[in-house]
Enzyme design. Structure first.
Site, mmCIF file in Angstrom:
data_model
loop_
_atom_site.group_PDB
_atom_site.id
_atom_site.type_symbol
_atom_site.label_atom_id
_atom_site.label_comp_id
_atom_site.label_asym_id
_atom_site.label_seq_id
_atom_site.Cartn_x
_atom_site.Cartn_y
_atom_site.Cartn_z
ATOM 1 N N GLU A 185 6.724 -2.185 10.291
ATOM 2 C CA GLU A 185 7.549 -1.027 10.785
ATOM 3 C C GLU A 185 6.777 -0.123 11.336
ATOM 4 O O GLU A 185 7.510 0.984 12.373
ATOM 5 C CB GLU A 185 8.301 -0.386 9.393
ATOM 6 N N SER A 240 -2.538 -3.205 2.464
ATOM 7 C CA SER A 240 -3.110 -2.355 0.971
ATOM 8 C C SER A 240 -3.074 -3.286 -0.327
ATOM 9 O O SER A 240 -2.719 -4.401 -0.467
ATOM 10 C CB SER A 240 -2.169 -1.257 0.635
ATOM 11 N N GLY A 243 0.268 -3.149 -2.339
ATOM 12 C CA GLY A 243 1.341 -3.852 -1.978
ATOM 13 C C GLY A 243 0.917 -5.596 -1.707
ATOM 14 O O GLY A 243 1.790 -6.361 -2.164
ATOM 15 N N GLY A 244 -0.397 -5.853 -1.505
ATOM 16 C CA GLY A 244 -0.639 -7.270 -1.430
ATOM 17 C C GLY A 244 -0.829 -7.923 -2.854
ATOM 18 O O GLY A 244 -0.292 -8.808 -3.051
ATOM 19 N N GLU A 263 -5.749 -10.149 2.595
ATOM 20 C CA GLU A 263 -6.837 -9.229 2.663
ATOM 21 C C GLU A 263 -6.547 -7.982 2.291
ATOM 22 O O GLU A 263 -5.710 -7.430 2.883
ATOM 23 C CB GLU A 263 -7.512 -9.478 4.051
ATOM 24 N N CYS A 300 -10.516 -2.646 8.420
ATOM 25 C CA CYS A 300 -10.883 -3.200 7.243
ATOM 26 C C CYS A 300 -12.559 -3.709 6.981
ATOM 27 O O CYS A 300 -12.884 -3.359 5.805
ATOM 28 C CB CYS A 300 -10.050 -4.501 7.160
ATOM 29 N N GLU A 389 -11.399 1.831 -1.800
ATOM 30 C CA GLU A 389 -11.230 1.849 -0.302
ATOM 31 C C GLU A 389 -10.525 3.113 0.095
ATOM 32 O O GLU A 389 -9.664 3.475 -0.562
ATOM 33 C CB GLU A 389 -10.759 0.749 0.514
#
Length: 506
Positions: A185, A240, A243-244, A263, A300, A389
């Protein structure tokens, strides 16, 4: 080419709208309206991909290579339009987007070369031994074969190289797998322009239109329906940790679990060895901030944590780092959400007892300035959140007492994409002791450089133990990435007349 957006989805060669829409949030210019994705659109795209698989997976390597090269050519034809919409949506400078476009087309052309070579097929042949005692051996031939339709999620921080036609898409198409992309998005217009390029390449090569579909986002449900669709056989994701991990869990909970190549997060620690710190601590400190703040820290591989032994060398490192950070300008972040998460991360670190703020400012908009903090090894070890992170130009300097403490902290690290070692000749013995620890923690170890900037090549590994990625045996950058979308198949006593073309003659 001029900018020509439909705001629609590409489903099996057709541009299709939807009743629900969402608005883009560009840094510059007015928002645009885009059709929102849905479970029904995902279903149509996945079914078309399955239909395309039966012809695409048997297409020759030369045909697939030529297709990848045509995609690259079509992207380059749209270079000006991509730069225009990309800068509006992301706030990235034109030069960065032009460079990223070159990386994107370079990946496609590299995979074309890679599959023409054929070594990735790992072909093996054990000839029959009918007279072997006590039992004969059959004729056995093994080859890597494509797994089926692949879902790819566009990344927020790379509108081109990790998105619609990025590394995951290039690897899957090279392997012989149709792709369904869920656009991000943050850059829906950029995604659509690149999808137009792929559609043109499909038409030029007269491929089944289901070989590629592009579904815009708009809600979390779109991604969830994609990873749960029974015809999808693998997922490529960059994003993220939260979410991942949620999508990973959905993949694992399916009636047929599928691999989720995600990742997710990495602080990419840097270890400064004693002799290097003594000889060039200030220079390393300045260079570290340059890497840390590059692209507003939205990489990343951003080196967010530094470990060094307390003393004069550490003082020189910190002083130079602080000076470099204060001299930097504010930079635009990719989205309002990323900027808000960056501010929240900085606030969390600053409130940790035993952490000193070295450089800080008030970041209240989509633009960000760097934060620098320092702490001790004991505080770092006692607060796991300091090793999490923070996506943006935030760095933590960890002052340890000696090499023994540095080694203990290294053992306690979670998985990382990269680990950097700054060393001089006199540090070889210390690094020799540290290296066996670090190679268990990261997919890429580098000396006397900085991890930002990932070479796209045969030997590159961009992945690592969890939470850096969900599959430590895979990479999302470099030609080895193709192996994620292949599986070995053995043919026993099979007539040469019916073997796959790539197995004949071996």
């Amino acid at each position: 080419m001029t900018l020509d957006l439909s705001g629609k989805h590409l489903i099996a060669g057709e541009w299709i709208g939807s009743d629900t829409t969402f608005q883009s949030s560009p840094l510059e210019g007015a928002p645009r309206s885009f059709s929102a994705g849905s479970a029904d659109l995902v279903d149509r795209a996945a079914k078309a991909a399955e239909e395309a698989f039966w012809s695409y997976n048997t297409a020759s390597r030369e045909a697939r290579a030529a297709f990848l090269e045509t995609i690259a050519d079509e992207i380059d034809k749209r270079g000006d339009a991509i730069t225009q919409i990309g800068t509006e949506e992301s706030g990235l400078p034109a030069g960065r987007l032009q460079g990223e476009r070159g990386r994107t087309t370079g990946q496609l052309r590299l995979f074309a070369k890679h599959i023409r070579d054929g070594a990735y097929l790992d072909r093996r042949h054990d000839v029959a031994l009918p007279d072997r005692q006590p039992l004969p051996r059959p004729d056995l031939r093994m080859i890597q074969r494509p797994i089926g339709p692949v879902a790819v999620f566009g990344a927020s921080n790379f509108p081109l190289a990790f998105s619609t036609a990025g590394g995951d898409t290039a690897a899957a198409l090279a392997a012989g797998c149709p792709v369904v992309v869920k656009g991000h998005e943050a850059h829906p217009g950029t995604g659509e322009i690149v999808a137009q390029a792929i559609a043109a390449a499909i038409k030029a090569h007269e491929l089944h239109p289901g070989v590629f579909s592009f579904v815009q986002g708009g809600s979390r449900a779109v991604g969830e329906s994609l990873v749960q669709h029974p015809l999808i056989k693998a997922v490529g994701f960059t994003g993220s940790l939260g979410g991942g991990r949620a999508l990973y869990n959905l993949c694992a909970a399916r009636p047929e679990p599928i691999p989720f190549f995600g990742e997710l997060g990495s602080t990419n620690p840097m270890f400064v060895m004693p002799e290097a710190l003594k000889a060039r601590g200030a220079a390393v400190g300045t260079a570290w901030v340059g890497s840390l703040t590059m692209g507003a820290g939205q990489f990343c591989t951003n080196p967010g944590v530094v470990l060094l032994i307390d003393g004069e060398g550490a003082d020189a490192f910190v002083a130079a780092a602080v000076e470099a950070a204060k001299a930097g300008d504010k930079q635009a972040m990719l989205t309002d959400g990323i900027a808000a998460a960056y501010r929240a991360g900085a606030d969390r670190v600053s409130k940790t007892e035993g952490v000193e703020e070295l450089v800080g400012t008030v970041n209240t908009s989509r633009h960000a300035s760097p934060y620098l903090f320092q702490t001790t090894g004991a505080v770092f070890a006692a607060n796991e959140e300091l090793a999490e992170e923070v996506f943006g130009p935030l760095g933590i300097v960890v002052r340890v007492k000696d090499m023994a403490e540095m080694e203990r902290l290294a053992r306690g690290l979670d998985g990382q994409l990269t680990v950097t070692i700054q060393m001089d000749d006199g540090d070889a013995a210390a690094v020799t002791r540290l290296l066996p620890i670090l190679e268990r923690k990261a997919g890429r170890l580098l000396a006397n450089g900085f991890p930002t900037g990932v070479e796209v090549s045969d030997a590159m590994v961009h992945g690592g133990p969890y939470p850096a990625s969900t599959n430590f045996g895979a990479t999302s950058v470099g030609t080895l990435a193709i192996r994620r979308f292949l599986r070995p198949v053995c043919y026993q006593n099979m007539s040469a007349a019916v073997l796959p073309a790539d197995l004949k003659g071996i």
